[in-house]
Scaffold this motif. Structure first.
Motif, PDB file in Angstrom:
ATOM      1  N   CYS A  77      14.447  30.936 -32.181  1.00 39.91           N
ATOM      2  CA  CYS A  77      15.053  29.731 -32.900  1.00 39.91           C
ATOM      3  C   CYS A  77      14.128  28.607 -32.932  1.00 39.91           C
ATOM      4  O   CYS A  77      13.210  28.153 -32.003  1.00 39.91           O
ATOM      5  CB  CYS A  77      16.183  29.177 -31.731  1.00 39.91           C
ATOM      6  SG  CYS A  77      16.938  27.845 -32.477  1.00 39.91           S
ATOM      7  N   GLU A  78      13.937  27.992 -34.348  1.00 39.01           N
ATOM      8  CA  GLU A  78      13.121  26.761 -34.342  1.00 39.01           C
ATOM      9  C   GLU A  78      14.143  25.721 -35.140  1.00 39.01           C
ATOM     10  O   GLU A  78      13.584  25.166 -36.023  1.00 39.01           O
ATOM     11  CB  GLU A  78      12.040  27.053 -35.129  1.00 39.01           C
ATOM     12  CG  GLU A  78      10.950  27.766 -34.394  1.00 39.01           C
ATOM     13  CD  GLU A  78       9.624  28.081 -34.929  1.00 39.01           C
ATOM     14  OE1 GLU A  78       9.393  27.531 -36.196  1.00 39.01           O
ATOM     15  OE2 GLU A  78       8.634  28.198 -34.060  1.00 39.01           O
ATOM     16  N   LEU A  79      15.421  25.783 -34.737  1.00 36.94           N
ATOM     17  CA  LEU A  79      16.572  24.943 -35.542  1.00 36.94           C
ATOM     18  C   LEU A  79      16.127  23.441 -35.695  1.00 36.94           C
ATOM     19  O   LEU A  79      16.657  22.584 -36.186  1.00 36.94           O
ATOM     20  CB  LEU A  79      17.913  25.480 -34.928  1.00 36.94           C
ATOM     21  CG  LEU A  79      18.620  26.639 -35.699  1.00 36.94           C
ATOM     22  CD1 LEU A  79      19.646  26.782 -34.993  1.00 36.94           C
ATOM     23  CD2 LEU A  79      18.787  26.424 -37.179  1.00 36.94           C
ATOM     24  N   CYS A  80      16.098  23.009 -34.355  1.00 37.54           N
ATOM     25  CA  CYS A  80      15.904  21.574 -33.876  1.00 37.54           C
ATOM     26  C   CYS A  80      14.335  21.143 -33.715  1.00 37.54           C
ATOM     27  O   CYS A  80      13.406  22.203 -33.597  1.00 37.54           O
ATOM     28  CB  CYS A  80      16.803  21.229 -32.875  1.00 37.54           C
ATOM     29  SG  CYS A  80      16.078  21.471 -31.141  1.00 37.54           S
ATOM     30  N   ARG A 124      12.669  20.785 -30.835  1.00 34.90           N
ATOM     31  CA  ARG A 124      11.987  21.153 -30.013  1.00 34.90           C
ATOM     32  C   ARG A 124      11.385  22.367 -30.261  1.00 34.90           C
ATOM     33  O   ARG A 124      10.373  22.955 -29.459  1.00 34.90           O
ATOM     34  CB  ARG A 124      13.079  21.412 -28.797  1.00 34.90           C
ATOM     35  CG  ARG A 124      14.028  20.337 -28.402  1.00 34.90           C
ATOM     36  CD  ARG A 124      14.130  20.309 -26.966  1.00 34.90           C
ATOM     37  NE  ARG A 124      15.057  19.290 -26.613  1.00 34.90           N
ATOM     38  CZ  ARG A 124      14.821  17.812 -25.854  1.00 34.90           C
ATOM     39  NH1 ARG A 124      13.345  17.957 -25.431  1.00 34.90           N
ATOM     40  NH2 ARG A 124      15.397  17.142 -25.643  1.00 34.90           N
ATOM     41  N   LYS A 125      11.957  23.266 -31.223  1.00 29.17           N
ATOM     42  CA  LYS A 125      10.960  24.113 -31.840  1.00 29.17           C
ATOM     43  C   LYS A 125      10.747  25.170 -30.873  1.00 29.17           C
ATOM     44  O   LYS A 125       9.624  25.636 -30.646  1.00 29.17           O
ATOM     45  CB  LYS A 125       9.949  24.103 -32.673  1.00 29.17           C
ATOM     46  CG  LYS A 125      10.502  23.349 -33.823  1.00 29.17           C
ATOM     47  CD  LYS A 125       9.113  23.460 -35.314  1.00 29.17           C
ATOM     48  CE  LYS A 125       8.430  22.366 -35.445  1.00 29.17           C
ATOM     49  NZ  LYS A 125       7.502  22.439 -36.549  1.00 29.17           N
ATOM     50  N   CYS A 126      11.724  25.602 -29.944  1.00 28.06           N
ATOM     51  CA  CYS A 126      11.384  26.634 -28.635  1.00 28.06           C
ATOM     52  C   CYS A 126      10.931  27.715 -29.094  1.00 28.06           C
ATOM     53  O   CYS A 126       9.810  28.351 -28.292  1.00 28.06           O
ATOM     54  CB  CYS A 126      12.702  26.657 -27.917  1.00 28.06           C
ATOM     55  SG  CYS A 126      13.685  25.158 -27.431  1.00 28.06           S
ATOM     56  N   ALA A 176      12.545  30.060 -29.088  1.00 26.57           N
ATOM     57  CA  ALA A 176      13.402  30.768 -27.837  1.00 26.57           C
ATOM     58  C   ALA A 176      14.019  32.138 -28.604  1.00 26.57           C
ATOM     59  O   ALA A 176      14.712  32.029 -29.629  1.00 26.57           O
ATOM     60  CB  ALA A 176      14.496  30.109 -27.185  1.00 26.57           C
ATOM     61  N   ARG A 219      17.122  34.188 -28.680  1.00 26.06           N
ATOM     62  CA  ARG A 219      18.705  33.756 -28.477  1.00 26.06           C
ATOM     63  C   ARG A 219      19.477  35.198 -28.690  1.00 26.06           C
ATOM     64  O   ARG A 219      19.361  35.892 -29.805  1.00 26.06           O
ATOM     65  CB  ARG A 219      19.275  32.611 -29.162  1.00 26.06           C
ATOM     66  CG  ARG A 219      18.470  31.275 -28.839  1.00 26.06           C
ATOM     67  CD  ARG A 219      18.869  30.246 -29.779  1.00 26.06           C
ATOM     68  NE  ARG A 219      20.308  30.177 -29.964  1.00 26.06           N
ATOM     69  CZ  ARG A 219      20.991  29.180 -30.972  1.00 26.06           C
ATOM     70  NH1 ARG A 219      20.199  28.454 -31.835  1.00 26.06           N
ATOM     71  NH2 ARG A 219      22.275  29.057 -30.784  1.00 26.06           N
ATOM     72  N   GLY A 233      16.261  28.895 -24.540  1.00 23.62           N
ATOM     73  CA  GLY A 233      15.852  27.859 -25.180  1.00 23.62           C
ATOM     74  C   GLY A 233      16.288  26.535 -24.466  1.00 23.62           C
ATOM     75  O   GLY A 233      16.923  26.678 -23.619  1.00 23.62           O
ATOM     76  N   TYR A 234      15.736  25.337 -24.805  1.00 15.98           N
ATOM     77  CA  TYR A 234      16.005  23.949 -24.189  1.00 15.98           C
ATOM     78  C   TYR A 234      17.652  23.963 -24.182  1.00 15.98           C
ATOM     79  O   TYR A 234      18.085  23.498 -22.719  1.00 15.98           O
ATOM     80  CB  TYR A 234      15.473  22.861 -24.535  1.00 15.98           C
ATOM     81  CG  TYR A 234      15.666  21.569 -23.973  1.00 15.98           C
ATOM     82  CD1 TYR A 234      14.740  20.999 -23.387  1.00 15.98           C
ATOM     83  CD2 TYR A 234      16.765  20.820 -24.577  1.00 15.98           C
ATOM     84  CE1 TYR A 234      14.988  19.944 -22.776  1.00 15.98           C
ATOM     85  CE2 TYR A 234      17.188  19.529 -23.905  1.00 15.98           C
ATOM     86  CZ  TYR A 234      16.138  19.254 -23.023  1.00 15.98           C
ATOM     87  OH  TYR A 234      16.604  17.859 -22.342  1.00 15.98           O
ATOM     88  N   CYS A 235      18.293  24.349 -25.284  1.00 18.41           N
ATOM     89  CA  CYS A 235      19.761  24.108 -25.217  1.00 18.41           C
ATOM     90  C   CYS A 235      20.459  25.256 -24.322  1.00 18.41           C
ATOM     91  O   CYS A 235      21.740  25.017 -24.396  1.00 18.41           O
ATOM     92  CB  CYS A 235      20.149  24.176 -26.760  1.00 18.41           C
ATOM     93  SG  CYS A 235      20.037  25.328 -27.587  1.00 18.41           S
ATOM     94  N   THR A 262      20.869  20.007 -28.439  1.00 21.27           N
ATOM     95  CA  THR A 262      19.513  19.923 -28.465  1.00 21.27           C
ATOM     96  C   THR A 262      18.622  18.869 -27.900  1.00 21.27           C
ATOM     97  O   THR A 262      17.596  18.789 -27.427  1.00 21.27           O
ATOM     98  CB  THR A 262      18.995  20.001 -29.726  1.00 21.27           C
ATOM     99  OG1 THR A 262      19.468  18.824 -30.631  1.00 21.27           O
ATOM    100  CG2 THR A 262      19.785  21.143 -30.501  1.00 21.27           C
ATOM    101  N   PRO A 320      22.935  23.754 -32.605  1.00 21.78           N
ATOM    102  CA  PRO A 320      22.181  25.170 -32.270  1.00 21.78           C
ATOM    103  C   PRO A 320      23.197  26.312 -32.687  1.00 21.78           C
ATOM    104  O   PRO A 320      22.560  27.305 -32.788  1.00 21.78           O
ATOM    105  CB  PRO A 320      22.582  25.139 -30.557  1.00 21.78           C
ATOM    106  CG  PRO A 320      22.857  23.613 -30.117  1.00 21.78           C
ATOM    107  CD  PRO A 320      23.228  22.891 -31.483  1.00 21.78           C
TER     108      PRO A 320
HETATM  109  S1  SF4 Z   1      16.601  23.523 -28.330  1.00 17.04           S
HETATM  110 FE1  SF4 Z   1      18.215  25.119 -28.785  1.00 17.04          FE
HETATM  111  S2  SF4 Z   1      18.441  24.934 -31.142  1.00 17.04           S
HETATM  112 FE2  SF4 Z   1      16.556  23.788 -30.458  1.00 17.04          FE
HETATM  113  S3  SF4 Z   1      14.852  25.091 -30.981  1.00 17.04           S
HETATM  114 FE3  SF4 Z   1      15.382  25.352 -28.715  1.00 17.04          FE
HETATM  115  S4  SF4 Z   1      16.755  27.063 -28.675  1.00 17.04           S
HETATM  116 FE4  SF4 Z   1      16.682  26.261 -30.839  1.00 17.04          FE
END
Ligand code: SF4
Length: 290
Positions: free
Chosen positions: A3-6, A8-10, A12, A14, A21-23, A59, A106
């Motif tokens: 995931c790089e939706l927000c 934070r571009k973790c 991660a 999912r 990820g952070y969320c 996020t 997210p």
């Molecule tokens: S915080 Fe959540 S929505 Fe944002 S990039 Fe990380 S996993 Fe994706």
């Protein structure tokens, strides 16, 4: 999915119901409540209410969040895309003026799939803390009609302290500009309900009026003239937030100072009566409508 939706571009990994990820969100939407809601701006709530879906996780994760139980606590039920489409339909059948998706970032890929299965006959509202990537916002073309972003803090220090996101304003300001480009100027129907456009929300924090005025300066200087601003005074301290200075409500003097600046800049929009701010209503997160 990685995931790089927000912002934070973790990157991660999912899975269905879990994420690293952070969320901490999995890819299945987790929902805490889906019901008619009457406490948004009048052009959103109208008389019949806004069909509001409260998504779990966030996020940004502000430490003073008024919806802490779902944004940090992760409360909610995981639902399939088909069930999410049915939830949207049920809210419209109840008479909702719009579908109001609260902190859905997210879950955007699943939300988009649900909207492909059921395209509502009412506007779709993206209700967000503002910590978004412009690329993600632009991918909402044809799906989202109204954006309801917060613009919270300009100061990197304040954003780091409150949300571990010193780059909050850099990203949120770019995202709000992308929202204005996508939605265009506000359009209302004959009943005064917003059909399309952006309302920028700002919650005044105690002791932070200078930062609030910088937010308003940005809106006046960089967003299209006529973008409505919703100035909110209902900040309520929560026990989980231990940040020094954020343990009280704002004073009348603080509100008056920021409001005077809004007027000086000639910004339009919504302000809150003190009495209504004190009655501000957080709905029960009890899986209603899920
Ligand atoms: S915080 Fe959540 S929505 Fe944002 S990039 Fe990380 S996993 Fe994706």
């Amino acid at each position: 999915m990685r995931c790089e939706l927000c912002p934070r571009k973790c990157g991660a990994e999912r899975h269905e119901t879990t994420g690293s990820g952070y969320c901490r969100a999995g890819w299945m939407p987790r929902i805490a409540r889906a019901a008619l809601h009457y406490w948004e701006e009048p052009c959103i709530s109208g008389t019949r209410g806004s069909g509001t879906v409260f998504f779990s996780s966030c996020t940004l994760g502000c430490k003073y969040c008024q919806n802490y139980e779902i944004s940090h606590g992760g409360f909610g039920q995981d639902v399939s895309v088909d069930r999410l489409a049915d939830i949207f339909r049920e809210l419209v059948d109840q008479g909702a003026h719009n579908l109001n998706l609260v902190t859905a970032t997210p879950y955007w890929p699943a939300v988009r799939e649900a909207l492909d299965k059921y395209r509502p006959p009412v506007p779709v509202v993206w209700n967000t803390g503002g910590y978004e990537r412009p690329e993600t916002i632009r991918s909402m073309k044809g799906y989202v009609d109204i954006f309801l972003p917060d613009l919270k803090h300009v100061s990197p220090r304040l954003s780091a302290l409150c949300a571990d996101a010193p780059d909050y304003f850099e990203h949120a300001s770019a995202a709000v500009q992308a929202m204005c480009e996508l939605a265009g100027p506000p359009v209302y129907d004959e009943e005064g309900l917003l059909q399309k456009g952006v309302i920028v929300r700002h919650l005044i924090l105690p002791g932070c009026t200078a930062d609030s005025m910088r937010v308003l300066d940005f809106i006046a200087e960089h967003l299209p003239a006529g973008t409505p601003v919703s100035l909110m005074r209902q900040y309520t301290p929560i026990p989980q937030c231990t940040i020094k200075g954020l343990d009280r409500r704002i004073t009348d003097r603080e509100y008056d100072r920021v409001y005077a600046h809004l007027q000086l800049l000639g910004l339009d929009g919504y302000t809150q009566e003190k009495s209504s701010a004190e009655r501000e209503y957080t709905p029960p997160f009890d899986l209603t409508g899920v």
